[in-house]
Design a protein around this motif. Structure first.
Motif, mmCIF file in Angstrom:
data_model
loop_
_atom_site.group_PDB
_atom_site.id
_atom_site.type_symbol
_atom_site.label_atom_id
_atom_site.label_comp_id
_atom_site.label_asym_id
_atom_site.label_seq_id
_atom_site.Cartn_x
_atom_site.Cartn_y
_atom_site.Cartn_z
ATOM 1 N N UNK A 1 0.656 -1.006 0.036
ATOM 2 C CA UNK A 1 -0.064 -0.056 0.196
ATOM 3 C C UNK A 1 0.833 1.290 0.012
ATOM 4 N N UNK A 2 0.805 2.055 -0.853
ATOM 5 C CA UNK A 2 1.364 3.371 -1.179
ATOM 6 C C UNK A 2 0.532 4.776 -0.690
ATOM 7 N N UNK A 3 1.282 5.663 0.018
ATOM 8 C CA UNK A 3 0.216 6.922 0.178
ATOM 9 C C UNK A 3 1.446 7.982 0.083
ATOM 10 N N UNK A 4 0.933 9.066 -0.617
ATOM 11 C CA UNK A 4 1.657 10.183 -0.701
ATOM 12 C C UNK A 4 1.070 11.486 -0.060
ATOM 13 N N UNK A 5 1.725 11.913 0.951
ATOM 14 C CA UNK A 5 1.103 12.957 1.952
ATOM 15 C C UNK A 5 2.030 14.317 1.411
ATOM 16 N N UNK A 6 1.514 15.490 0.887
ATOM 17 C CA UNK A 6 2.003 16.360 0.472
ATOM 18 C C UNK A 6 1.972 17.890 1.053
ATOM 19 N N UNK A 7 2.994 18.256 1.555
ATOM 20 C CA UNK A 7 2.956 19.485 2.118
ATOM 21 C C UNK A 7 3.640 20.658 1.453
ATOM 22 N N UNK A 8 4.045 20.262 0.124
ATOM 23 C CA UNK A 8 4.780 21.187 -0.807
ATOM 24 C C UNK A 8 3.875 21.356 -2.176
ATOM 25 N N UNK A 9 4.534 21.892 -3.241
ATOM 26 C CA UNK A 9 3.814 22.413 -4.255
ATOM 27 C C UNK A 9 3.750 21.026 -5.189
ATOM 28 N N UNK A 10 3.531 19.867 -4.745
ATOM 29 C CA UNK A 10 3.125 18.997 -5.564
ATOM 30 C C UNK A 10 4.443 17.836 -5.747
ATOM 31 N N UNK A 11 4.106 16.645 -6.217
ATOM 32 C CA UNK A 11 5.128 15.610 -6.488
ATOM 33 C C UNK A 11 5.841 15.477 -7.531
ATOM 34 N N UNK A 12 5.563 16.338 -8.601
ATOM 35 C CA UNK A 12 6.332 16.527 -9.914
ATOM 36 C C UNK A 12 6.084 15.121 -10.728
ATOM 37 N N UNK A 13 4.954 14.759 -10.404
ATOM 38 C CA UNK A 13 4.444 13.621 -11.186
ATOM 39 C C UNK A 13 4.891 12.247 -10.747
ATOM 40 N N UNK A 14 5.579 12.274 -9.460
ATOM 41 C CA UNK A 14 5.844 11.050 -8.934
ATOM 42 C C UNK A 14 4.666 10.032 -8.423
ATOM 43 N N UNK A 15 3.802 10.798 -7.623
ATOM 44 C CA UNK A 15 2.865 10.123 -7.132
ATOM 45 C C UNK A 15 1.559 10.209 -8.047
ATOM 46 N N UNK A 16 1.647 10.440 -9.357
ATOM 47 C CA UNK A 16 0.531 10.342 -10.348
ATOM 48 C C UNK A 16 -0.214 9.080 -10.110
ATOM 49 N N UNK A 17 0.196 7.934 -9.964
ATOM 50 C CA UNK A 17 -0.721 7.044 -10.003
ATOM 51 C C UNK A 17 -0.863 6.069 -8.693
ATOM 52 N N UNK A 18 -0.650 6.900 -7.437
ATOM 53 C CA UNK A 18 -0.850 6.247 -6.135
ATOM 54 C C UNK A 18 -1.668 7.170 -5.313
ATOM 55 N N UNK A 19 -2.370 6.978 -4.460
ATOM 56 C CA UNK A 19 -3.338 7.757 -3.570
ATOM 57 C C UNK A 19 -2.320 8.982 -2.903
ATOM 58 N N UNK A 20 -3.096 10.154 -3.065
ATOM 59 C CA UNK A 20 -2.195 11.209 -2.563
ATOM 60 C C UNK A 20 -3.245 12.277 -1.890
ATOM 61 N N UNK A 21 -2.590 12.748 -0.920
ATOM 62 C CA UNK A 21 -3.440 13.881 -0.293
ATOM 63 C C UNK A 21 -2.438 15.309 -0.003
ATOM 64 N N UNK A 22 -2.914 16.269 -0.596
ATOM 65 C CA UNK A 22 -2.306 17.490 -0.339
ATOM 66 C C UNK A 22 -2.810 18.196 1.081
ATOM 67 N N UNK A 23 -1.768 18.473 1.785
ATOM 68 C CA UNK A 23 -2.224 19.145 3.094
ATOM 69 C C UNK A 23 -2.894 20.253 2.729
ATOM 70 N N UNK A 24 -3.865 20.875 3.766
ATOM 71 C CA UNK A 24 -4.462 21.968 3.746
ATOM 72 C C UNK A 24 -3.386 23.383 3.764
#
Length: 570
Positions: free
Chosen positions: A333-356
């Protein structure tokens, strides 16, 4: 009766009537407009270029001064020759005004921060968000662009450019070309050795010369991003995992740092205690790690791609899967939690959550939240873990130039540089502010380790931290990051990496921490991450390389009673 003469309208070369204009008599010829614009740009918008060129000279003499002046004249003539065929009438005015304003804007950031303009910088500009753009704006920046670009553009717009017959335009262009050729011949005859050695030994000059630097950069970016296929190449199609006999989930928390340079980590020998929060937490620090690139848009996809720095390109990375895709396909199971300006395409195909970016008291402000929010979100995710899992936390970290916004005020080190005009700050205040970001990053890593430690009774968990690239803080008058790798100083490429593995995880991985510690001083890079991720989860594939897996390198070390692997990584 008075004799009325018919009204005669002037006609242009094509036979079209010219509208009367109050500026007709005062309008410039296209040739003089091109030569004036080119001369202004060479003289006014190239402070960084001329500063580097001057500092490259061993000594100053009449000959050196003559070659410098001659180079300036040649560049002005050359740019005028290249502009002249495109400058006719109102279209020419628009083109030259646009060139003046863009050149002034580029020059401001070249001069203020010592950045170099290449296609990587263009990529970062395209992929940035509004928050980052606002942090780059300031009143001094507007004033600089106004007098260098907007004011001369407005003057040119008011005066205008006369239309000319195509024959005259051709003759003028040829004359400019002949003059440029004559100056070039004189330079080659009198100053070839000086010019050749200067440009050969200072390759940054081509990234400083306005406007060719940004024109080439934009062209290179557009050419490089011209993806011909929409299909995503599957990598490691043979990837598989042997079912685990353990009922406990295997979990990796991967923290991707932002703009953290190893030079300011006290774990690596920095004199200040910037990592005090990590004391007594069994942290293992890797002190010789090099980044793939000097900007997020390059390093982030590179470290997950498996291509290696030598073969990497953003285009290749976008056309293929990465390590996260392989893990997901093999049951992790892979998850990406982002508090920056995006994952630059790395997380394009995995569940992702952008921090508020707002709405949380004490953590959010100025359209961004502090990185502490990631620890809170991680705690929620770990409570839901039922299977082997990789969770990536993408930090805001030490993202500049507004370093003072990356940590809760006032910060441990004082005084601070509380502005985005970092080049105007006292050097020590700037370093203090940056060190506060590292100290706060350490606090957040400690929080994440504490969250992971609290869940260790229920799962086999580990934490790995690695920064995407470093940062320049005014050394050699260079600020921020993003220089071409061949020219980048070590401050932008030497990055921190650290790991935390509790006893149960060490047992699960068959890797005593003493073995890992014995190889922590070796040389590593972002190239190691791909195989290390696969190795952590036991993914078997031809794409996996044990000599790049940090865990496998440790198992094979003499400290673990084995012959060391022969590394191919430089």
């Amino acid at each position: 009766m008075p004799d009325h003469k018919p009204l005669r309208l002037p006609f242009d070369a094509e036979g079209s009537p010219l509208a009367p204009s109050r500026g007709t008599n005062k309008a410039l010829s296209a040739t003089w407009a091109c030569l004036g614009t080119a001369s202004w740009i060479v003289a006014v918008d190239n402070f960084s270029f001329w500063k580097t060129f001057a500092s490259a000279q061993d000594s100053w003499s009449a000959a050196a001064l003559a070659s410098t002046v001659g180079l300036g004249i040649f560049l002005a003539l050359l740019f005028a020759v290249l502009l002249r065929p495109f400058v006719t009438g109102r279209v020419g005015v628009v083109l030259l005004c646009f060139l003046l304003i863009v050149s002034a804007s580029v020059s401001h950031y070249l001069d203020a921060w010592g950045v170099l303009f290449d296609k990587g910088l263009v990529r970062n500009m395209v992929e940035t968000d509004t928050r980052e753009v606002r942090e780059l704006l300031s009143l001094p920046a507007f004033v600089d662009v106004f007098w260098r670009g907007i004011l001369p553009a407005a003057l040119l717009w008011f005066v205008g450019i006369r239309r000319a017959e195509w024959k005259r335009s051709t003759i003028h262009t040829a004359l400019l070309g002949a003059m440029a050729a004559g100056v070039a011949s004189a330079l080659l005859a009198t100053s070839y050795g000086t010019l050749a050695s200067t440009f050969r030994n200072h390759r940054e000059l081509r990234f400083q010369l306005v406007p060719t630097n940004y024109i080439n950069a934009v062209y290179g970016y557009l050419k490089g991003e011209d993806v011909t296929s929409g299909a995503i190449l599957r990598i490691a199609p043979d990837a598989r995992r042997t079912p685990s006999l353990s009922a406990r989930p295997l979990v990796l928390v991967l923290i991707v740092g932002e703009t953290a340079r190893a030079a300011n980590f006290s774990l690596g020998g920095y004199a200040r205690e910037t990592n005090a929060a990590l004391a007594n937490r069994d942290i293992l620090y890797f002190q010789n790690v090099v980044s793939c690139g000097t900007d997020t848009a390059t390093s982030l996809p590179c470290m997950f791609s498996g291509l290696g720095a030598e073969d990497f390109s953003v285009r290749k990375a976008r056309e293929r899967e990465n390590a996260l895709d392989v893990l997901l396909r093999t049951g992790v199971s892979v998850q990406w939690l982002d508090n920056n300006s995006g994952c630059k395409g790395v997380c394009a195909r995995v569940p992702t959550q952008q921090m508020p970016t707002s709405g949380i008291d004490g953590l959010c402000g100025e359209d961004a939240c502090q990185d502490e929010i990631l620890a809170r979100s991680l705690e929620e995710r770990l409570n839901e873990v039922k299977q082997d899992t990789a969770i990536v936390l993408h930090q805001m970290g030490s993202h500049g130039p507004a370093y003072y916004r990356r940590y809760p005020a006032p910060g441990k080190f004082q005084p601070t540089c509380d502005t985005n005009r970092i080049q105007s700050c006292d050097r020590q205040a700037l370093v203090n502010t940056y060190d506060n970001t590292i100290e706060y990053t350490s606090q957040n890593i400690a929080r994440i380790v504490d969250v992971a430690r609290a869940r260790a009774p229920a799962m086999d968990i580990a934490v790995l931290y690695i920064s995407d690239h470093g940062e320049s803080l005014g050394e050699r008058n260079i600020y921020l990051h993003g220089l071409p790798p061949m020219l980048a100083p070590s401050e932008q490429t030497h990055v921190p990496m650290l790991a935390w593995l509790p006893a149960r995880t060490q047992e699960r991985l068959k890797l005593p921490i003493s073995c890992l510690a014995s190889v922590a001083g070796q040389e590593y890079s972002h190239d190691n991450l791909f195989s290390t991720l696969l190795g952590f989860f036991g993914v078997a594939t031809a794409a996996y390389r044990a000599d790049l897996d940090v865990l496998a390198i440790a198992r094979a070390s003499r400290a673990c009673g084995n012959a060391p692997l022969r590394l191919t990584l430089k």
